[in-house]
Design a protein around this motif. Structure first.
Motif, PDB file in Angstrom:
ATOM      1  N   SER A  58       9.817   0.849   2.543  1.00  0.00           N
ATOM      2  CA  SER A  58       9.211   1.845   1.747  1.00  0.00           C
ATOM      3  C   SER A  58       9.811   3.100   1.820  1.00  0.00           C
ATOM      4  N   SER A  59       9.422   3.893   0.766  1.00  0.00           N
ATOM      5  CA  SER A  59       9.904   5.194   0.634  1.00  0.00           C
ATOM      6  C   SER A  59       9.784   6.021   1.788  1.00  0.00           C
ATOM      7  N   THR A  60       8.647   6.023   2.418  1.00  0.00           N
ATOM      8  CA  THR A  60       8.348   6.483   3.712  1.00  0.00           C
ATOM      9  C   THR A  60       9.323   6.118   5.131  1.00  0.00           C
ATOM     10  N   THR A  61       9.485   4.918   4.788  1.00  0.00           N
ATOM     11  CA  THR A  61      10.248   4.557   5.883  1.00  0.00           C
ATOM     12  C   THR A  61      11.701   4.887   5.720  1.00  0.00           C
ATOM     13  N   GLY A 104      -2.620  15.036   5.402  1.00  0.00           N
ATOM     14  CA  GLY A 104      -2.217  14.469   6.660  1.00  0.00           C
ATOM     15  C   GLY A 104      -1.120  15.341   7.449  1.00  0.00           C
ATOM     16  N   VAL A 105      -0.926  15.160   8.589  1.00  0.00           N
ATOM     17  CA  VAL A 105      -0.069  15.831   9.476  1.00  0.00           C
ATOM     18  C   VAL A 105       1.078  14.836   9.970  1.00  0.00           C
ATOM     19  N   VAL A 106       0.849  13.889  10.242  1.00  0.00           N
ATOM     20  CA  VAL A 106       1.908  12.724  10.917  1.00  0.00           C
ATOM     21  C   VAL A 106       1.792  11.603   9.900  1.00  0.00           C
ATOM     22  N   ASP A 107       2.770  10.873   9.939  1.00  0.00           N
ATOM     23  CA  ASP A 107       2.716   9.440   9.105  1.00  0.00           C
ATOM     24  C   ASP A 107       2.586   8.270  10.209  1.00  0.00           C
ATOM     25  N   SER A 153      -1.099   2.310   2.635  1.00  0.00           N
ATOM     26  CA  SER A 153      -0.641   2.464   0.996  1.00  0.00           C
ATOM     27  C   SER A 153       0.796   3.349   1.144  1.00  0.00           C
ATOM     28  N   GLN A 154       0.950   3.891   2.163  1.00  0.00           N
ATOM     29  CA  GLN A 154       2.372   4.945   2.145  1.00  0.00           C
ATOM     30  C   GLN A 154       3.474   4.294   2.922  1.00  0.00           C
ATOM     31  N   ASP A 155       2.847   3.495   3.905  1.00  0.00           N
ATOM     32  CA  ASP A 155       4.044   2.822   4.657  1.00  0.00           C
ATOM     33  C   ASP A 155       3.352   1.608   5.229  1.00  0.00           C
ATOM     34  N   ASN A 156       3.431   0.621   4.659  1.00  0.00           N
ATOM     35  CA  ASN A 156       2.514  -0.806   5.072  1.00  0.00           C
ATOM     36  C   ASN A 156       3.284  -1.367   5.996  1.00  0.00           C
ATOM     37  N   ASP A 157       4.417  -1.080   6.510  1.00  0.00           N
ATOM     38  CA  ASP A 157       5.216  -1.881   7.652  1.00  0.00           C
ATOM     39  C   ASP A 157       4.803  -1.110   8.794  1.00  0.00           C
TER      40      ASP A 157
END
Length: 702
Positions: A660-663, A595-598, A159-163
């Protein structure tokens, strides 16, 4: 005729007259010849592109893979020794039970805090301390998680970084686990004796780590499958292919070319030629990461790693050109972050560590596989073959004989465990209804994001895993003796796989040589008590069912006086151990869930620090964690090399896809790290991306 206990007795009497002499001398010599990348402290350079903190499973994998790029420099810092001085105890599989390294310097010797629901005593948590980490001292099980569990892991971060989350779905993790291994099928004789089933297509053929079966089995191993089927637990023909349900004989980390343990150092370090760009420094503990920049604008960069050879020794530093990679496991990695000022502010302040970055999830979400057992006296004449008939070489002079390890395994789903779908459904409803009270009273942190994470893991477990075919308990057949009755006993062990109890790991001082406080909060949730109790009932039933019952004598523990639920629960309180599978303390979850890591293993808020070990799993798998951690580390190497070599990831979306925004955030972090590299005069590396468990009864499950 040999009695049932002859196996343990025979192992004990022959080991030190045979194992420690000529049988493994050649292997030991080869290891000494191949240790060319292990350096002395005086040979360390002033800086390295990658500084890997921990020389265990993941550390060895990453050292090997990252140093394949000749223009990339890699340093591994490991607190323990090389293992050369205890090579026989490492190499000979059966020494796991009879010449354990638990009392040596190769065990960190951790203990939990006293557990109120588990006898109010601390439990031992051995972890490997030395090159290869726990893979050098564990029970060698190579049991993978199921496809459902791995895909669920991926979905929790998608949901945060699908790729980027695609790295952790079943297809890609399955490929990575196969990449790590060379599988050798059992001989026809071993396959027949153990009633072993497997699918060769689910295994790799040319990886560094050897997957196989022991070179010697005793007939009760073959009794496992028909006995389990008789009590309603079916046999699986492909336990490694994502359907890890039912009973099977597990693969082990054994090299059948010489019947030695295959572990991270032997697999990933020893075979390497001399690589000038790789340095492995043992006997030096990482004390902290030193940062430049500040956390307010996301530019907190790891510029140095501090380390020391002992508590009283001078602290030294090494410069970091690209990244720091933490591979200290579920205890070491969160401890290193907290000592560096990254973690829950209240914990850091109480320990006297200045807060560099408030990251409340560090050390939280701790989960483990709690276990117990039913033990019988061993009896019968089934071990007569121990001395003759089965092998052309006498077992007592056979390396194959010395490779015997416990390996009969089963994963039991909730319907089988509770007896019916109706009972299972009612149990699920009880757990769902307890979410609010559990999250308000059982989470060992007051931080709202950590509580959100507890709820996310809880909901995923109860809604996606509980009613599936995935095992809720693991059953193991122990034929190597127990503490309670020595070599004259046999046990069926039961371990909880998906606990609703979560704990935490915290530091209590700024002294890196002081062990952290470990509080898994065992059995704090009533569902865990229920599942473990029902698993023990099933273990007793197994021991009373033929053909396995033919080798069982009197029940030693808990004994005929334990029958009611209340009696089983009381027994549990004082008779639990652990499979030694701690995880989840640097969980891969959204930051909003503690969470600690993405999805790229990058620590939130740090420009150039990753965690790549069993601490990043967001929930416990129904598996032994060694196999997936090899796969995790292979994926980590691919991600890192892709980032710096400009090579697309195998699972990358098409170029038209929007990040994505996280990417984008990760890209900004990488840009900050790149700026630091330029200022340090670093020439960007290039290269080609290659597609590439004490004599304690519970130790057998590690």
């Amino acid at each position: 005729m040999a009695s049932m206990w002859s196996l343990g007795l025979l192992f004990t009497t022959v080991f030190h007259s045979f194992c420690l002499t000529h049988a493994y001398a050649a292997h030991h010599d080869v290891r000494n010849l191949q240790a060319r990348n292990i350096i002395e402290a005086t040979s360390i350079a002033s800086s390295y592109d990658f500084v890997i903190c921990g020389g265990g499973v993941a550390g060895m994998v990453l050292a090997n893979r990252l140093s394949e790029d000749a223009n990339t420099t890699v340093l591994v810092l490991e607190a323990g020794g090389t293992g050369d001085d205890v090579s026989a105890s490492i190499d000979i599989p059966a020494e796991t039970y009879y010449a354990t390294l638990l009392g040596s310097n190769y065990n960190w010797g951790y203990h939990t805090l006293p557990q109120p629901k588990a006898g109010n005593v601390p439990l031992s948590w051995p972890r490997g301390k030395g090159l290869g980490g726990s893979s050098a001292i564990n029970g060698m099980y190579l049991v993978r998680p199921s496809q459902l569990e791995v895909d669920l892991w991926s979905s929790l971060i998608a949901s945060q970084d699908n790729d980027s989350a695609a790295a952790w779905n079943w297809d890609n993790m399955f490929a990575a686990m196969k990449l790590s291994e060379t599988f050798t099928p059992p001989s026809s004789q071993i396959q027949k004796t153990g009633d072993i089933q497997y699918n060769e297509d689910s295994h790799g053929t040319d990886g560094p780590l050897h997957y196989s079966y022991p070179g010697y089995l005793v007939p009760p191993v073959g009794d496992w499958s028909p006995t389990l089927e008789a009590v309603g637990v079916p046999t699986t023909s492909d336990a490694s292919g994502g359907q890890t349900y039912g009973n099977f004989v597990a693969t082990s980390a054994i090299n059948p070319s010489n019947w030695t343990r295959s572990y991270a150092r032997a697999a990933y370090l020893d075979p390497l030629p001399d690589r000038p760009n790789l340095a492995v420094l043992p006997l030096n503990t990482v004390t902290r990461i030193i940062f430049s920049g500040n956390s307010s604008d996301g530019s907190l960069i790891a510029s140095q790693v501090e380390y020391a050879s002992a508590a009283g020794a001078a602290r030294k530093t090494v410069n970091v050109n690209k990244e720091v990679i933490l591979t200290g496991g579920a205890i070491g990695s969160p401890q290193m972050l907290m000592l560096s000022g990254v973690g829950p502010p209240d914990v850091l302040q109480a320990a006297g560590v200045p807060v560099k970055l408030a990251l409340p999830g560090v050390g939280q979400h701790l989960q483990d596989h709690l276990s117990s057992q039913v033990i019988w006296d061993a009896t019968g004449d089934t071990y007569s073959s121990l001395y003759h008939d089965k092998y052309s070489t006498t077992p007592t002079t056979s390396n194959a004989f010395l490779s015997f390890v416990n390996s009969a395994t089963a994963y039991v789903n909730i319907t089988t465990l509770l007896g019916s779908e109706e009972e299972a459904s009612a149990f699920q409803t009880q757990i769902i209804d307890a979410l609010a009270s559990s999250s308000s009273s059982l989470v060992p942190s007051n931080d709202s994001t950590v509580i959100e994470g507890y709820q996310a893991i809880y909901n995923a477990t109860v809604n996606q895993i509980l009613m599936s075919p995935v095992g809720q308990v693991e059953l193991l057949l122990d034929l190597t003796g127990t503490q309670q009755s020595g070599s004259q006993s046999v046990a069926v062990q039961c371990a909880l796989q998906h606990p609703y109890s979560q704990g935490q790991i915290t530091i209590t001082s700024n002294n890196p040589f002081q062990q952290p406080a470990i509080n898994p909060q065992y059995l704090s949730h009533s569902a865990d008590v229920t599942m473990l109790r029902e698993g023990l009932k099933l273990a007793r039933k197994i021991g009373q069912t033929p053909p396995l019952s033919n080798v069982m004598g009197n029940e030693i523990l808990p004994g005929s006086q334990v029958n009611t639920d209340a009696e089983w629960d009381a027994y549990l309180q004082n008779n639990v151990g652990t499979e030694y599978h701690p995880s989840c303390t640097c969980a891969m979850l959204p930051l909003s869930q503690g969470g600690v890591v993405d999805a790229n293993l990058s620590v939130y808020g740090l420009a150039n620090v990753r965690v790549a070990d069993s601490s990043v799993y967001p929930f416990e798998f129904a598996a032994h964690l060694q196999a997936p951690t090899y796969g995790l580390a292979e994926q980590a190497a691919t991600i890192i090399r892709s980032n710096y070599n400009g090579v697309p990831l195998p699972w990358a979306p098409s170029p038209t896809s929007q990040p994505s925004s996280t990417t984008a955030s990760s890209a900004n972090n990488n840009a900050a790290a790149s700026l630091f590299q330029i200022n340090s005069g670093l020439v960007t590396a290039f290269g080609t991306l290659f597609a590439i468990t004490t004599i304690s009864v519970f130790w057998t499950m590690f």
